[in-house]
Scaffold this active site. Structure first.
Site, short mmCIF file in Angstrom:
data_model
loop_
_atom_site.label_atom_id
_atom_site.label_comp_id
_atom_site.label_asym_id
_atom_site.label_seq_id
_atom_site.Cartn_x
_atom_site.Cartn_y
_atom_site.Cartn_z
N PRO A 14 41.60 -17.36 -78.29
CG PRO A 14 43.13 -18.10 -80.79
CD PRO A 14 42.80 -17.31 -79.90
CG ASN A 15 37.85 -20.53 -80.60
OD1 ASN A 15 36.72 -20.14 -80.81
ND2 ASN A 15 38.63 -20.97 -81.18
NE ARG A 22 36.38 -23.80 -76.62
CZ ARG A 22 37.84 -23.87 -76.90
NH1 ARG A 22 38.82 -23.19 -76.45
NH2 ARG A 22 38.82 -24.33 -77.91
CE1 TYR A 27 39.37 -26.27 -73.41
CE2 TYR A 27 37.73 -26.64 -74.98
CZ TYR A 27 38.88 -26.91 -75.36
OH TYR A 27 39.56 -26.77 -75.55
CG ASN A 78 44.57 -20.41 -72.20
OD1 ASN A 78 45.08 -20.79 -73.56
ND2 ASN A 78 43.30 -21.36 -71.54
CB ALA A 81 43.79 -23.40 -81.24
CD GLU A 102 51.90 -21.70 -73.62
OE1 GLU A 102 53.31 -21.56 -73.74
OE2 GLU A 102 51.10 -22.70 -74.39
CG HIS A 104 47.57 -24.40 -72.71
ND1 HIS A 104 46.64 -24.62 -73.78
CD2 HIS A 104 48.88 -24.79 -72.89
CE1 HIS A 104 47.74 -23.34 -74.69
NE2 HIS A 104 48.82 -23.79 -73.65
NE ARG A 111 41.72 -31.68 -74.97
CZ ARG A 111 41.42 -30.28 -75.12
NH1 ARG A 111 42.10 -29.25 -74.68
NH2 ARG A 111 40.22 -30.27 -76.00
C1 DQA Z 1 43.14 -24.19 -74.15
C2 DQA Z 1 43.96 -26.14 -74.95
C3 DQA Z 1 43.84 -25.69 -76.61
O1 DQA Z 1 44.27 -26.44 -77.48
C4 DQA Z 1 42.88 -25.33 -76.90
O2 DQA Z 1 42.88 -24.51 -78.30
C5 DQA Z 1 42.00 -24.23 -76.56
C6 DQA Z 1 42.28 -23.93 -74.52
C7 DQA Z 1 43.72 -24.55 -72.90
O3 DQA Z 1 43.00 -23.63 -72.06
O4 DQA Z 1 43.21 -26.13 -72.43
O5 DQA Z 1 41.11 -23.01 -76.78
O6 DQA Z 1 43.92 -23.49 -74.51
#
Ligand code: DQA
Length: 154
Positions: A14-15, A22, A27, A78, A81, A102, A104, A111
């Site tokens: 998501p996102n 964003r 990011y 990835n 959240a 995984e 990030h 954070r």
């Molecule tokens: C993330 C870190 C997560 O905490 C956040 O919710 C994201 C991006 C990262 O790539 O740093 O959506 O996965």
């Protein structure tokens, strides 16, 4: 005989479709498309094929993971959240029997406190964080090192 190239599925949760616009200070300003194109261009040199999947829904991500063993040797994920709280995603990762790295973009431990809990990571083959988009490439390299040249996980 030529070995078949390993096939890696890169899954974004998501996102992450909003990368580029964003919170660029957090990011970066690269879009997911740019990251995917760079990885695709690099894949032949790394000796693998990569495919990309992004979804905002937990169920769509789980379905993609369920389909993965039929077509892929490993997964870069990835989870966004969801990585902090989705036991369903964690169960899917442990169910499919493929190595999952995984990723990030950010160092989630540096954070907000709610990001310090990672529930998928304990069943991942590896975790890479805090190096921005290069983390995807490192995760692919990590997967390939784990899988070995031309070796299928199953
Ligand atoms: C993330 C870190 C997560 O905490 C956040 O919710 C994201 C991006 C990262 O790539 O740093 O959506 O996965």
């Amino acid at each position: 005989m030529q070995q078949a190239r390993l096939r890696i599925l890169v899954v974004n949760g998501p996102n992450l479709d909003l990368l580029g616009s964003r919170e660029p200070a957090v990011y970066g300003d690269e879009t997911l498309e740019t990251i995917a194109s760079r990885l695709s261009a690099l894949a032949p040199d790394l000796g693998c094929d990569v495919e990309f999947f992004q979804a905002n829904g937990e169920g769509q991500l789980i379905d993609a993971l369920h389909r993965a063993p039929a077509a892929f040797d490993g997964v870069v994920l990835n989870p966004g959240a969801l990585g902090h709280y989705s036991y369903a995603l964690r169960d899917a990762v442990s169910a499919i029997g493929l190595p999952v790295f995984e990723v990030h973009l950010t160092n989630v431990f540096a954070r907000e406190p709610f990001r310090r809990r990672l529930v998928v990571a304990p069943v991942a083959a590896g975790v890479i964080m805090g190096v921005g988009s290069v983390g995807y490439e490192l995760a692919v390299r990590g997967l390939l090192a784990r899988l070995g040249p031309g070796r299928r996980a199953r």
